[in-house]
Design a protein around this motif. Sequence first.
Motif, short mmCIF file in Angstrom:
data_model
loop_
_atom_site.label_atom_id
_atom_site.label_comp_id
_atom_site.label_asym_id
_atom_site.label_seq_id
_atom_site.Cartn_x
_atom_site.Cartn_y
_atom_site.Cartn_z
N PRO A 31 0.83 -1.20 -0.06
CA PRO A 31 -0.06 -0.09 0.06
C PRO A 31 0.88 1.25 0.04
CG PRO A 31 -0.83 -1.69 1.49
CD PRO A 31 0.41 -2.18 1.13
N GLY A 32 0.64 2.10 -0.93
CA GLY A 32 1.15 3.39 -0.93
C GLY A 32 2.49 3.56 -1.80
N ALA A 53 9.52 5.01 -4.11
CA ALA A 53 8.68 6.21 -3.78
C ALA A 53 7.41 5.64 -3.12
CB ALA A 53 8.53 7.12 -5.11
N PHE A 54 6.84 6.54 -2.29
CA PHE A 54 5.50 6.29 -1.87
C PHE A 54 4.81 7.09 -1.77
CE2 PHE A 54 8.13 3.09 0.14
CZ PHE A 54 7.32 1.61 0.25
N SER A 55 3.22 7.19 -1.74
CA SER A 55 2.48 8.25 -1.77
C SER A 55 2.59 9.28 -0.74
CB SER A 55 0.88 7.80 -1.54
OG SER A 55 0.87 7.18 -0.36
N GLU A 58 3.60 8.31 5.83
CA GLU A 58 2.86 7.50 6.69
C GLU A 58 2.82 6.09 6.05
OE1 GLU A 58 1.55 10.54 5.85
OE2 GLU A 58 1.98 11.24 7.94
N ALA A 59 2.60 6.01 4.65
CA ALA A 59 2.75 4.66 3.86
C ALA A 59 4.09 4.23 3.90
CB ALA A 59 2.44 4.96 2.42
N ALA A 64 7.99 0.12 6.12
CA ALA A 64 9.33 0.14 6.70
C ALA A 64 9.07 -0.61 8.29
CB ALA A 64 9.93 1.56 7.12
N ARG A 65 8.15 -0.38 8.71
CA ARG A 65 7.82 -1.05 10.27
C ARG A 65 7.22 -2.33 10.09
NH1 ARG A 65 5.52 4.53 12.37
NH2 ARG A 65 7.72 5.60 12.80
N SER A 66 6.83 -2.91 8.85
CA SER A 66 6.14 -4.15 8.82
C SER A 66 7.05 -5.35 8.94
CB SER A 66 5.57 -4.29 7.49
OG SER A 66 6.16 -4.46 6.42
N GLU A 67 6.68 -6.35 9.15
CA GLU A 67 7.42 -7.73 9.48
C GLU A 67 7.43 -8.26 8.02
OE1 GLU A 67 9.34 -10.79 10.56
OE2 GLU A 67 8.83 -9.19 11.95
N GLU A 68 6.88 -7.86 7.06
CA GLU A 68 6.83 -8.35 5.69
C GLU A 68 8.08 -7.74 5.01
OE1 GLU A 68 2.72 -9.07 6.93
OE2 GLU A 68 4.01 -7.11 6.91
N GLN A 69 8.29 -6.22 5.33
CA GLN A 69 9.30 -5.58 4.72
C GLN A 69 10.52 -6.01 5.40
OE1 GLN A 69 9.53 -4.07 2.24
NE2 GLN A 69 11.68 -3.56 2.17
N ASP A 70 10.43 -6.29 6.55
CA ASP A 70 11.72 -6.78 7.61
C ASP A 70 12.38 -8.15 6.95
OD1 ASP A 70 13.71 -6.44 9.69
OD2 ASP A 70 13.00 -8.41 10.12
#
Length: 102
Positions: A31-32, A53-55, A58-59, A64-70
Motif C-alpha cells: 500500500p502506498g 517512492a511512496f504516496s 505514513e505509507a 518500513a515497520r512491517s514484518e513483511e518488509q523486514d
Amino acid sequence: MYGTVAHCRIKPGAEAQLLAELREFEQAHVPGTVATLVYRMDADDRECYIAVAFSDKEAYLANARSEEQDQRYHQMLRWLEGPPEWHDGEIVAHLGLPVQSR
C-alpha cells in the motif's frame, strides 16, 4: 510523496537475483508504493542505487515497520556485499518521464 534512496554494492553475479527480489516487492502491491527505480552505475556495474517512492510518509513508515518488509530486506541482503546506505526524504518533484529498461 515520500521515499528512500539506497546506495549499495551487489555481490559478483547477483544482479539478476537482486532484481528478481525487487520485482517481488513490486508484485506485492505494498500500500502506498508509487515506483521503484534501480540505477546501475557506469563507473562500477556492481554499485547501484535503489529509489523507492511512496504516496506519503505514513505509507512509507507503515511499510518500513512491517514484518513483511523486514523479511524482504533480509532476503535482499543476500545479494549485497553489505547493508545499504539509506537516505529518506520528501519527494518534492516527479516529472513522470517513462523509463526503458535494457
